[in-house]
Design an enzyme around this catalytic site. Structure first.
Site, PDB file in Angstrom:
ATOM      1  N   SER A   1       0.858  -1.170  -0.036  1.00 54.96           N
ATOM      2  CA  SER A   1       0.023   0.042  -0.071  1.00 54.96           C
ATOM      3  C   SER A   1       1.033   1.400  -0.005  1.00 54.96           C
ATOM      4  O   SER A   1       0.438   2.514  -0.603  1.00 54.96           O
ATOM      5  CB  SER A   1      -1.040   0.162   1.173  1.00 54.96           C
ATOM      6  OG  SER A   1      -0.452  -0.007   2.563  1.00 54.96           O
TER       7      SER A   1
ATOM      8  N   GLU B   1       7.071  -6.833 -11.916  1.00 54.61           N
ATOM      9  CA  GLU B   1       6.664  -5.581 -12.805  1.00 54.61           C
ATOM     10  C   GLU B   1       6.227  -4.577 -12.013  1.00 54.61           C
ATOM     11  O   GLU B   1       5.401  -4.777 -11.146  1.00 54.61           O
ATOM     12  CB  GLU B   1       5.632  -6.127 -13.834  1.00 54.61           C
ATOM     13  CG  GLU B   1       5.859  -7.599 -14.481  1.00 54.61           C
ATOM     14  CD  GLU B   1       5.617  -8.792 -14.001  1.00 54.61           C
ATOM     15  OE1 GLU B   1       4.696  -8.696 -12.786  1.00 54.61           O
ATOM     16  OE2 GLU B   1       6.312  -9.705 -14.165  1.00 54.61           O
TER      17      GLU B   1
ATOM     18  N   GLN C   1       3.809  -8.011  -0.888  1.00 53.92           N
ATOM     19  CA  GLN C   1       3.549  -9.232  -0.104  1.00 53.92           C
ATOM     20  C   GLN C   1       2.763 -10.410  -0.593  1.00 53.92           C
ATOM     21  O   GLN C   1       2.138 -10.482  -1.527  1.00 53.92           O
ATOM     22  CB  GLN C   1       2.520  -8.779   0.746  1.00 53.92           C
ATOM     23  CG  GLN C   1       2.262  -9.827   2.098  1.00 53.92           C
ATOM     24  CD  GLN C   1       1.182  -9.695   3.282  1.00 53.92           C
ATOM     25  OE1 GLN C   1       0.063  -9.335   2.865  1.00 53.92           O
ATOM     26  NE2 GLN C   1       1.758  -9.208   4.206  1.00 53.92           N
TER      27      GLN C   1
ATOM     28  N   TYR D   1       4.432 -27.181 -11.676  1.00 55.94           N
ATOM     29  CA  TYR D   1       5.155 -26.247 -12.408  1.00 55.94           C
ATOM     30  C   TYR D   1       6.526 -26.761 -12.924  1.00 55.94           C
ATOM     31  O   TYR D   1       6.923 -26.729 -14.063  1.00 55.94           O
ATOM     32  CB  TYR D   1       5.286 -24.909 -12.054  1.00 55.94           C
ATOM     33  CG  TYR D   1       5.877 -23.897 -12.875  1.00 55.94           C
ATOM     34  CD1 TYR D   1       5.040 -23.118 -13.816  1.00 55.94           C
ATOM     35  CD2 TYR D   1       7.274 -23.331 -12.939  1.00 55.94           C
ATOM     36  CE1 TYR D   1       5.761 -22.200 -14.518  1.00 55.94           C
ATOM     37  CE2 TYR D   1       7.816 -22.540 -13.749  1.00 55.94           C
ATOM     38  CZ  TYR D   1       7.078 -21.791 -14.538  1.00 55.94           C
ATOM     39  OH  TYR D   1       7.475 -20.845 -15.434  1.00 55.94           O
TER      40      TYR D   1
ATOM     41  N   GLN E   1      14.844 -19.457 -12.655  1.00 59.41           N
ATOM     42  CA  GLN E   1      14.997 -18.094 -13.142  1.00 59.41           C
ATOM     43  C   GLN E   1      16.239 -17.395 -12.080  1.00 59.41           C
ATOM     44  O   GLN E   1      15.865 -17.381 -10.884  1.00 59.41           O
ATOM     45  CB  GLN E   1      13.761 -17.099 -13.558  1.00 59.41           C
ATOM     46  CG  GLN E   1      13.143 -16.747 -12.587  1.00 59.41           C
ATOM     47  CD  GLN E   1      11.792 -15.842 -13.072  1.00 59.41           C
ATOM     48  OE1 GLN E   1      11.551 -15.803 -14.292  1.00 59.41           O
ATOM     49  NE2 GLN E   1      11.118 -15.351 -12.379  1.00 59.41           N
TER      50      GLN E   1
END
EC number: 3.5.4.13
Length: 188
Positions: A110, A135, A154, A168, A178
């Site tokens: 926030s 991003e 968070q 995955y 990565q």
């Protein structure tokens, strides 16, 4: 599917390496907070950023041109200036190893949202392993500071009622393992 509490996050991180490095307490004095919270973990952004610029007239997620972004090292200054109405990528300081029965969702802090800085991260899928690419969008008409090595978002952990059949990792996820900032990829 249950939301996991601080005690579970701590146990999974200390005993199974789910989050590394792991900060057992919320750190928040004179910094944008990070570390363990009641039902989540506040992740930190590293000091490396990739600022999208206007060198090329088109962003194509299926054929991304790395020349569309400029690497910026903010380790010396301790912050990165995100220009007005601009977009950048960064990565977490923390490395994640997700359990096979758990999905994590990441939400922007926030403190940044109230300044018009929006953080987006896709879900951390079961058995994903790696640093998280973040991003960051500045939706304001003013340049904005993003503080390196401080809190940015968070993560909340949701444990499934049963273990998934295919994780995955099992699918050979394209972002598995990565390191650093990872640009868009398409499997061919």
């Amino acid at each position: 599917m249950g939301l996991k509490a601080d005690s579970w996050i701590k146990k999974m991180s200390l005993e199974h390496g789910m989050i590394n490095p792991f900060c057992e307490k919320q750190v928040g004095k004179n910094v944008i907070s990070y570390g363990l919270s009641s039902y989540g973990y506040d992740i930190r952004v590293g000091s490396e950023f990739m600022l999208f610029d206007n060198k090329n007239a088109l962003i194509d997620p299926k054929n991304f041109d790395p020349n569309n972004a400029t690497k910026i090292d903010a380790s010396k200054e301790g912050f990165f200036i995100l220009p007005a109405n601009a977009f950048a990528l960064a990565h977490t300081i923390e490395y994640f190893k997700m359990p096979k029965d758990t999905l994590a969702i990441c939400l922007g802090k926030s403190t940044y949202a109230r300044c018009g800085i929006i953080v987006n991260v896709t879900p951390f899928e079961p058995e994903f392993e790696g640093y998280i690419t973040i991003e960051i969008s500045n939706t304001t008409n003013l340049p904005a500071k993003v503080y390196a090595n401080e809190g940015i978002a968070q993560v909340v952990f949701l444990q499934g009622d049963e273990v998934c059949e295919q994780s995955y990792k099992d699918r050979g996820g394209k972002y598995q393992g990565q390191v650093g900032i990872t640009l868009p990829k398409i499997l061919k």
